[in-house]
Design a protein around this motif. Structure first.
Motif, short mmCIF file in Angstrom:
data_model
loop_
_atom_site.label_atom_id
_atom_site.label_comp_id
_atom_site.label_asym_id
_atom_site.label_seq_id
_atom_site.Cartn_x
_atom_site.Cartn_y
_atom_site.Cartn_z
N ASP A 133 33.05 42.92 26.90
CA ASP A 133 32.22 41.77 26.71
C ASP A 133 30.42 42.23 27.34
OD1 ASP A 133 33.31 40.85 28.96
OD2 ASP A 133 34.21 39.52 28.45
N PRO A 174 29.02 25.29 25.01
CA PRO A 174 28.92 24.05 25.79
C PRO A 174 28.28 23.98 27.28
CG PRO A 174 31.23 24.51 26.17
CD PRO A 174 30.97 26.05 25.18
N MET A 180 28.02 28.71 35.10
CA MET A 180 29.54 29.58 35.53
C MET A 180 29.47 30.90 34.93
SD MET A 180 33.38 28.86 34.83
CE MET A 180 33.53 27.47 35.72
N ASN A 181 28.77 30.57 33.44
CA ASN A 181 28.27 32.14 32.33
C ASN A 181 27.28 33.19 33.58
OD1 ASN A 181 26.59 32.62 29.89
ND2 ASN A 181 29.22 32.54 29.64
N LYS A 184 29.08 34.73 36.66
CA LYS A 184 29.54 35.18 36.01
C LYS A 184 28.70 36.60 35.87
CE LYS A 184 33.49 35.24 33.43
NZ LYS A 184 34.46 34.48 32.85
N ASN B 158 34.73 36.89 29.24
CA ASN B 158 34.25 35.92 29.95
C ASN B 158 32.97 35.82 28.68
OD1 ASN B 158 34.99 37.42 32.15
ND2 ASN B 158 34.81 38.95 30.95
N GLY B 159 33.71 35.25 28.15
CA GLY B 159 33.00 33.89 26.74
C GLY B 159 32.55 32.53 27.51
N PRO B 160 31.88 31.96 27.03
CA PRO B 160 31.21 32.25 26.20
C PRO B 160 29.87 32.59 25.56
CG PRO B 160 30.21 29.89 26.14
CD PRO B 160 31.65 30.47 27.41
N TYR B 180 34.89 27.36 23.41
CA TYR B 180 34.32 26.27 23.30
C TYR B 180 35.61 25.07 23.71
CZ TYR B 180 33.14 21.55 21.95
OH TYR B 180 31.75 20.01 22.10
N VAL B 183 36.31 26.25 26.74
CA VAL B 183 35.78 25.46 28.15
C VAL B 183 36.54 23.74 27.62
CG1 VAL B 183 33.95 24.35 28.95
CG2 VAL B 183 33.90 26.82 27.92
N LYS B 187 38.91 22.38 30.54
CA LYS B 187 37.83 21.09 31.49
C LYS B 187 39.08 19.52 32.07
CE LYS B 187 33.29 20.66 30.20
NZ LYS B 187 32.91 19.32 29.16
N LEU B 192 39.12 24.85 35.50
CA LEU B 192 37.31 25.60 34.08
C LEU B 192 37.27 26.22 35.45
CD1 LEU B 192 35.95 25.07 32.28
CD2 LEU B 192 34.59 23.17 33.61
N GLU B 193 37.27 26.25 37.22
CA GLU B 193 36.90 26.68 38.15
C GLU B 193 37.39 28.37 37.68
OE1 GLU B 193 40.01 25.74 39.36
OE2 GLU B 193 38.40 24.37 38.49
N LEU B 195 37.44 30.13 35.34
CA LEU B 195 36.66 30.57 34.52
C LEU B 195 35.42 31.47 35.34
CD1 LEU B 195 36.18 28.81 30.94
CD2 LEU B 195 37.60 30.47 31.43
N ALA B 196 35.43 30.96 36.51
CA ALA B 196 34.52 31.91 37.56
C ALA B 196 34.88 33.03 37.70
CB ALA B 196 34.36 31.28 38.54
N GLU B 197 36.13 34.00 37.43
CA GLU B 197 36.43 34.94 37.76
C GLU B 197 36.57 35.72 36.65
OE1 GLU B 197 40.61 37.04 38.52
OE2 GLU B 197 40.61 35.19 39.39
N ILE B 198 35.91 37.13 36.99
CA ILE B 198 35.10 37.89 35.17
C ILE B 198 36.36 38.62 34.94
CG2 ILE B 198 33.83 40.11 34.92
CD1 ILE B 198 31.69 39.15 37.29
N GLN B 199 36.35 38.97 33.68
CA GLN B 199 37.92 39.26 33.43
C GLN B 199 37.87 40.57 33.52
OE1 GLN B 199 41.15 38.41 33.82
NE2 GLN B 199 39.93 36.51 34.71
#
Lengths: 323, 233
Positions: A133, A174, A180-181, A184, B158-160, B180, B183, B187, B192-193, B195-199
């Motif tokens: 991605d 959203p 945050m997007n 990253k 690492n969406g959306p 969506y 997320v 929440k 939620l935090e 998700l800040a980590e890059i997969q």
């Protein structure tokens, strides 16, 4: 300098950067690329060369970028994750760097079903790849450039020195995840960011305040996306159907008024709306550049590259810096 | 469970029309639940073929049969002699069943009567939704229990992406954007935090990209081998 590209130099100088966009043709004819490159040359610091945008087959971004480069226009080649796995992407990146290309914008890419929003047949039955991605693609480019390593770990003797870009949809849905997007993508290694088209400047500024709180404006160069509006119809379509774009009603009304002033004269309708669209664009450019944390603008005049010269001059962004 | 849907009768007819004795063979587990390929559906397909044969003036014997599972031999072995009386088996099991039976019918071909679609669940009667892609490397703990591999059209980790529109996917406004949902779910979970980590890039070798997969459960294999040895004595 990470890449030594003109775009990187302009941004390093602290002057507002201007990027534009060049859409390659659905044909093997290079002349259209040459023609568009000549229209843009001198009026932007670099131009994005789209990579089969809206999932329509066109001259590849790398080939068209090489043609633009040979004709004096600095390209930002685009690389989507849709069509290539990590082997093909890295091979193309090495090839692009060998051809002298220095900027690369990493994108997920429109889904293959897009087919120019249904206006063309396209290839909706194509198999997509998405081996990586966008964040992963950015990381891979950074690793290739800074560590001289392929994604798999094999060494690269002469690494590709790209100025790495990524897109960002600040008002995408959203909306509260969008900062945050961006975080990253910046953590992954994006040197510059081009945003989705912005019409709702108030909302964009609210998002930029969050970006400043995260300090991201100092870690990457954010170029605000401005899509030149051509008509009231286009603005309505963008508002209702394009993801992450909202157009204030007042702007649509303003364009409708310009259209109405032409009466029944279709030619004049087009002319007046285009004139108004350029005025709106110039206002948006100024508002974007006044927004703290914004380092430049990415002006997209879709299939209207000839408009860029006038816009850049009228916005007071001409001549472009040279090094 | 595995979800499938019936093939159009025209396609079925083009497969079976040159055979004289056809067995429509249903599987009474997953594909029966989704009303695609259980014994009841096999019976319906058999009568549709008979009707078509009559219309076309083709002489053909068509019967149906059903067993519990086409993916374990003990379920269909008792009817193997019956199966071998036909010159075509139209299996309405999933693709696993078709492959598995086909390996065991000698010179008798086994053709697919349904399209095997996905691994899914039944949110409401008559509706089936895809929730897992069987990728071999589960990351649901990182995404609020919502799978981006099965449910995001771009399998983004690492969406959306920029295509989310009012909670829907850019592919269609009938499809929920998986990211969506992720997320919103995270929440609610207060995570939620995370998700800040890059997969990082995935190792797709655990998925179909690594070639056909096989899992061998060692202690079961050992036990079976011991039992076989004992029986041999």
């Amino acid at each position: 300098m990470k890449s030594g590209s003109n775009l990187e130099k302009v941004l390093a100088s602290g002057k507002p950067a201007v990027t534009a966009e060049l859409g390659p043709p659905m044909s093997a004819d290079p002349h259209e690329v040459v023609h568009k490159a000549k229209q843009l040359k001198g009026f932007c610091d670099a131009a994005n060369i789209t990579d089969c945008q809206t999932a329509v087959v066109r001259i590849s971004s790398i080939a068209a970028a090489a043609i633009a480069f040979q004709n004096g226009l600095e390209p930002v080649m685009q690389m989507t994750c849709r069509d290539r796995n990590r082997i093909a992407i890295q091979a193309d990146l090495l090839g692009a760097a060998a051809l002298g290309l220095k900027n690369c914008l990493c994108l997920a890419g429109d889904h293959q079903k897009f087919s120019a929003a249904g206006r063309l047949k396209g290839h909706p039955g194509a198999k997509n790849v998405y081996d990586l991605d966008t964040s992963q693609l950015v990381s891979m480019l950074k690793k290739m450039r800074d560590e001289s390593k392929q994604e798999g770990g094999d060494p690269i003797e002469v690494p590709p020195k790209f100025f790495i870009g990524a897109s960002w949809t600040p008002m995408g849905d959203p909306i509260d995840i969008r900062p945050m997007n961006l975080l990253k993508k910046v953590n992954a290694g994006a040197d510059f960011i081009q945003t989705q088209g912005i019409y709702d400047m108030e909302l964009f500024r609210a998002q930029m305040a969050k970006i400043r709180d995260l300090g991201l404006h100092e870690r990457t160069a954010i170029l605000a996306g401005i899509i030149v509006p051509k008509s009231a119809m286009m603005l309505k379509y963008m508002d209702s159907s394009v993801a992450g774009v909202s157009v204030p009603k007042a702007m649509i009304d303003r364009m409708s008024k310009a259209k109405a002033a032409a009466g029944e004269d279709k030619k004049k309708m087009k002319e007046l709306q285009e004139q108004e669209g350029i005025k709106i664009t110039i206002e948006l450019i100024h508002q974007a550049l006044e927004t703290p944390g914004v380092k430049g603008v990415h002006i997209q005049a879709i299939e209207w590259e000839s408009a860029i010269e006038g816009i850049v001059k009228a916005a007071g962004l001409y001549p472009r810096p040279s090094f | 469970m595995i979800v499938g849907s019936q093939k159009p009768i025209d396609e079925i007819w083009s497969m079976v029309k040159d055979f004289k004795k056809v067995l429509v063979f249903g599987c009474n587990t997953c594909v029966a639940i989704c009303h695609a390929g259980g014994e009841k559906e096999a019976e319906t397909i058999a009568s549709l073929i008979r009707m078509r044969a009559q219309q076309e003036g083709t002489k053909m014997e068509v019967n149906h049969l059903g067993v519990m599972r086409h993916c374990e031999p003990e379920y269909f072995e008792p009817v193997m002699d019956e199966i071998k009386k036909y010159d075509l088996v139209l299996s309405t099991a999933c693709g696993v069943g078709v492959n598995f039976l086909s390996d065991r019918t000698g010179t008798i071909p086994v053709y697919p009567g349904i399209n095997t679609s996905f691994y899914g669940a039944v949110p409401e009667p008559g509706v089936f939704v895809e929730l897992c892609a069987g990728c071999g490397n589960c990351i649901l703990h990182l995404t609020g229990g919502i799978c981006p591999i099965a449910r995001c059209a771009k399998t983004l980790m690492n969406g959306p992406c920029g295509g989310t529109n009012k909670g829907k996917c850019e592919v269609s406004n009938e499809i929920d954007c998986a990211w969506y949902l992720i997320v919103e779910r995270m929440k609610k979970l207060g995570t939620l935090e995370k998700l800040a980590e890059i997969q990082p890039p995935r190792n797709w070798a655990t998925s179909r990209d690594g070639g056909p997969r096989r899992i061998s459960v060692e202690h079961i294999r050992e036990y079976e081998e011991k039992e076989e040895a004992k029986a041999g004595k």
